[in-house]
Design a protein around this motif. Structure first.
Motif, PDB file in Angstrom:
ATOM      1  N   SER A  53      31.152  15.965  48.410  1.00 29.98           N
ATOM      2  CA  SER A  53      30.594  16.390  49.697  1.00 29.98           C
ATOM      3  C   SER A  53      29.214  17.021  49.525  1.00 29.98           C
ATOM      4  O   SER A  53      28.437  17.051  50.485  1.00 29.98           O
ATOM      5  N   ILE A  54      28.907  17.486  48.324  1.00 30.27           N
ATOM      6  CA  ILE A  54      27.580  18.059  48.062  1.00 30.27           C
ATOM      7  C   ILE A  54      26.757  17.140  47.163  1.00 30.27           C
ATOM      8  O   ILE A  54      25.841  17.581  46.483  1.00 30.27           O
ATOM      9  N   SER A  55      27.142  15.848  47.182  1.00 25.73           N
ATOM     10  CA  SER A  55      26.370  14.768  46.548  1.00 25.73           C
ATOM     11  C   SER A  55      26.306  14.828  45.028  1.00 25.73           C
ATOM     12  O   SER A  55      25.338  14.357  44.430  1.00 25.73           O
ATOM     13  N   ILE A  56      27.329  15.385  44.418  1.00 29.03           N
ATOM     14  CA  ILE A  56      27.466  15.260  42.970  1.00 29.03           C
ATOM     15  C   ILE A  56      28.110  13.906  42.684  1.00 29.03           C
ATOM     16  O   ILE A  56      29.119  13.552  43.298  1.00 29.03           O
ATOM     17  N   THR A  57      27.519  13.160  41.783  1.00 28.03           N
ATOM     18  CA  THR A  57      27.978  11.789  41.536  1.00 28.03           C
ATOM     19  C   THR A  57      28.590  11.632  40.146  1.00 28.03           C
ATOM     20  O   THR A  57      28.286  12.398  39.220  1.00 28.03           O
ATOM     21  N   ASN A  58      29.431  10.612  40.045  1.00 23.48           N
ATOM     22  CA  ASN A  58      30.039  10.262  38.762  1.00 23.48           C
ATOM     23  C   ASN A  58      30.271   8.762  38.753  1.00 23.48           C
ATOM     24  O   ASN A  58      30.576   8.174  39.806  1.00 23.48           O
ATOM     25  N   TYR A  59      30.135   8.146  37.581  1.00 26.18           N
ATOM     26  CA  TYR A  59      30.222   6.698  37.480  1.00 26.18           C
ATOM     27  C   TYR A  59      31.126   6.271  36.335  1.00 26.18           C
ATOM     28  O   TYR A  59      31.232   6.958  35.312  1.00 26.18           O
ATOM     29  N   ALA A  60      31.729   5.116  36.497  1.00 27.03           N
ATOM     30  CA  ALA A  60      32.408   4.477  35.388  1.00 27.03           C
ATOM     31  C   ALA A  60      31.363   4.059  34.359  1.00 27.03           C
ATOM     32  O   ALA A  60      30.234   3.688  34.712  1.00 27.03           O
ATOM     33  N   ASP A  61      31.744   4.105  33.093  1.00 26.76           N
ATOM     34  CA  ASP A  61      30.799   3.750  32.031  1.00 26.76           C
ATOM     35  C   ASP A  61      30.260   2.330  32.203  1.00 26.76           C
ATOM     36  O   ASP A  61      29.118   2.038  31.869  1.00 26.76           O
ATOM     37  N   SER A  62      31.090   1.450  32.731  1.00 24.30           N
ATOM     38  CA  SER A  62      30.712   0.039  32.857  1.00 24.30           C
ATOM     39  C   SER A  62      29.590  -0.203  33.855  1.00 24.30           C
ATOM     40  O   SER A  62      28.946  -1.260  33.818  1.00 24.30           O
ATOM     41  N   VAL A  63      29.342   0.753  34.754  1.00 29.23           N
ATOM     42  CA  VAL A  63      28.318   0.553  35.782  1.00 29.23           C
ATOM     43  C   VAL A  63      27.189   1.568  35.677  1.00 29.23           C
ATOM     44  O   VAL A  63      26.195   1.464  36.406  1.00 29.23           O
ATOM     45  N   LYS A  64      27.318   2.533  34.781  1.00 34.26           N
ATOM     46  CA  LYS A  64      26.323   3.594  34.658  1.00 34.26           C
ATOM     47  C   LYS A  64      24.956   2.996  34.345  1.00 34.26           C
ATOM     48  O   LYS A  64      24.829   2.143  33.464  1.00 34.26           O
ATOM     49  N   GLY A  65      23.944   3.435  35.083  1.00 34.73           N
ATOM     50  CA  GLY A  65      22.599   2.925  34.890  1.00 34.73           C
ATOM     51  C   GLY A  65      22.283   1.685  35.699  1.00 34.73           C
ATOM     52  O   GLY A  65      21.123   1.277  35.795  1.00 34.73           O
ATOM     53  N   ARG A  66      23.307   1.055  36.284  1.00 37.52           N
ATOM     54  CA  ARG A  66      23.098  -0.145  37.092  1.00 37.52           C
ATOM     55  C   ARG A  66      23.446   0.080  38.560  1.00 37.52           C
ATOM     56  O   ARG A  66      22.820  -0.517  39.436  1.00 37.52           O
ATOM     57  N   PHE A  67      24.448   0.910  38.815  1.00 35.35           N
ATOM     58  CA  PHE A  67      24.907   1.168  40.185  1.00 35.35           C
ATOM     59  C   PHE A  67      24.517   2.577  40.606  1.00 35.35           C
ATOM     60  O   PHE A  67      24.491   3.499  39.777  1.00 35.35           O
ATOM     61  N   THR A  68      24.251   2.751  41.897  1.00 37.59           N
ATOM     62  CA  THR A  68      23.938   4.065  42.450  1.00 37.59           C
ATOM     63  C   THR A  68      24.730   4.280  43.731  1.00 37.59           C
ATOM     64  O   THR A  68      24.651   3.460  44.650  1.00 37.59           O
ATOM     65  N   ILE A  69      25.476   5.372  43.781  1.00 36.35           N
ATOM     66  CA  ILE A  69      26.208   5.732  44.990  1.00 36.35           C
ATOM     67  C   ILE A  69      25.408   6.791  45.740  1.00 36.35           C
ATOM     68  O   ILE A  69      24.800   7.684  45.135  1.00 36.35           O
ATOM     69  N   SER A  70      25.398   6.685  47.064  1.00 35.57           N
ATOM     70  CA  SER A  70      24.698   7.659  47.898  1.00 35.57           C
ATOM     71  C   SER A  70      25.434   7.784  49.220  1.00 35.57           C
ATOM     72  O   SER A  70      26.299   6.958  49.544  1.00 35.57           O
ATOM     73  N   ARG A  71      25.091   8.804  49.984  1.00 34.68           N
ATOM     74  CA  ARG A  71      25.739   9.011  51.262  1.00 34.68           C
ATOM     75  C   ARG A  71      24.737   9.502  52.290  1.00 34.68           C
ATOM     76  O   ARG A  71      23.754  10.169  51.953  1.00 34.68           O
ATOM     77  N   ASP A  72      25.019   9.156  53.555  1.00 36.63           N
ATOM     78  CA  ASP A  72      24.235   9.617  54.696  1.00 36.63           C
ATOM     79  C   ASP A  72      25.235  10.245  55.668  1.00 36.63           C
ATOM     80  O   ASP A  72      25.939   9.528  56.379  1.00 36.63           O
ATOM     81  N   ASN A  73      25.302  11.561  55.668  1.00 38.54           N
ATOM     82  CA  ASN A  73      26.300  12.237  56.502  1.00 38.54           C
ATOM     83  C   ASN A  73      26.058  12.025  57.990  1.00 38.54           C
ATOM     84  O   ASN A  73      27.009  11.961  58.777  1.00 38.54           O
ATOM     85  N   ALA A  74      24.797  11.915  58.395  1.00 34.45           N
ATOM     86  CA  ALA A  74      24.491  11.698  59.809  1.00 34.45           C
ATOM     87  C   ALA A  74      25.038  10.352  60.292  1.00 34.45           C
ATOM     88  O   ALA A  74      25.449  10.221  61.442  1.00 34.45           O
ATOM     89  N   LYS A  75      25.047   9.370  59.412  1.00 31.35           N
ATOM     90  CA  LYS A  75      25.546   8.033  59.759  1.00 31.35           C
ATOM     91  C   LYS A  75      26.994   7.830  59.318  1.00 31.35           C
ATOM     92  O   LYS A  75      27.553   6.755  59.517  1.00 31.35           O
ATOM     93  N   LYS A  76      27.595   8.842  58.682  1.00 25.34           N
ATOM     94  CA  LYS A  76      28.967   8.738  58.168  1.00 25.34           C
ATOM     95  C   LYS A  76      29.114   7.489  57.297  1.00 25.34           C
ATOM     96  O   LYS A  76      30.088   6.726  57.422  1.00 25.34           O
TER      97      LYS A  76
END
Length: 115
Positions: A53-76
């Motif tokens: 909820s405070i935008s701390i991210t974590n990734y599987a090793d297989s996608v680290k460096g290639r995938f990026t997760i993000s969120r827009d709370n205003a748009k849910k």
């Protein structure tokens, strides 16, 4: 009640990019942890990435460096930017919302990486 609707999947060549989106209904989004999982044919569902909820991210090793997760709370909405895609990234991608006792899943969006 929460509904999660994913979009953005499709067919892409190896090395290409896609951006997945997941729109949530209801009022839980802002305080919830959001995640992406995937399930390849014949395999178990596996964790891909999460964002708190405070935008701390974590990734599987297989996608680290290639995938990026993000969120827009205003748009849910939570996003998964996928770059440098590989054939082994082929799967149905699922959005997940978790807050306290609550755990919701979307219907999934298929991603196929093939030439």
């Amino acid at each position: 009640q929460v509904q999660l609707v994913e979009s953005g999947g499709g067919l892409v060549q190896p090395g290409g990019s896609l951006r997945l989106s997941c729109v949530a209904s209801g009022s839980m989004f802002r305080s919830a942890a959001m995640a992406w999982y995937r399930q390849a044919p014949g395999a178990q569902r596996e964790f891909v990435a999460t964002i708190s909820s405070i935008s701390i991210t974590n990734y599987a090793d297989s996608v680290k460096g290639r995938f990026t997760i993000s969120r827009d709370n205003a748009k849910k909405t939570v996003y998964l930017q996928m770059n440098s895609l590989k054939p082994e990234d082929t799967a149905v991608y699922y959005c997940n919302l978790r807050s306290g006792w609550y755990d919701y899943w979307g219907q999934g969006t298929p991603v196929t990486v093939s030439s």
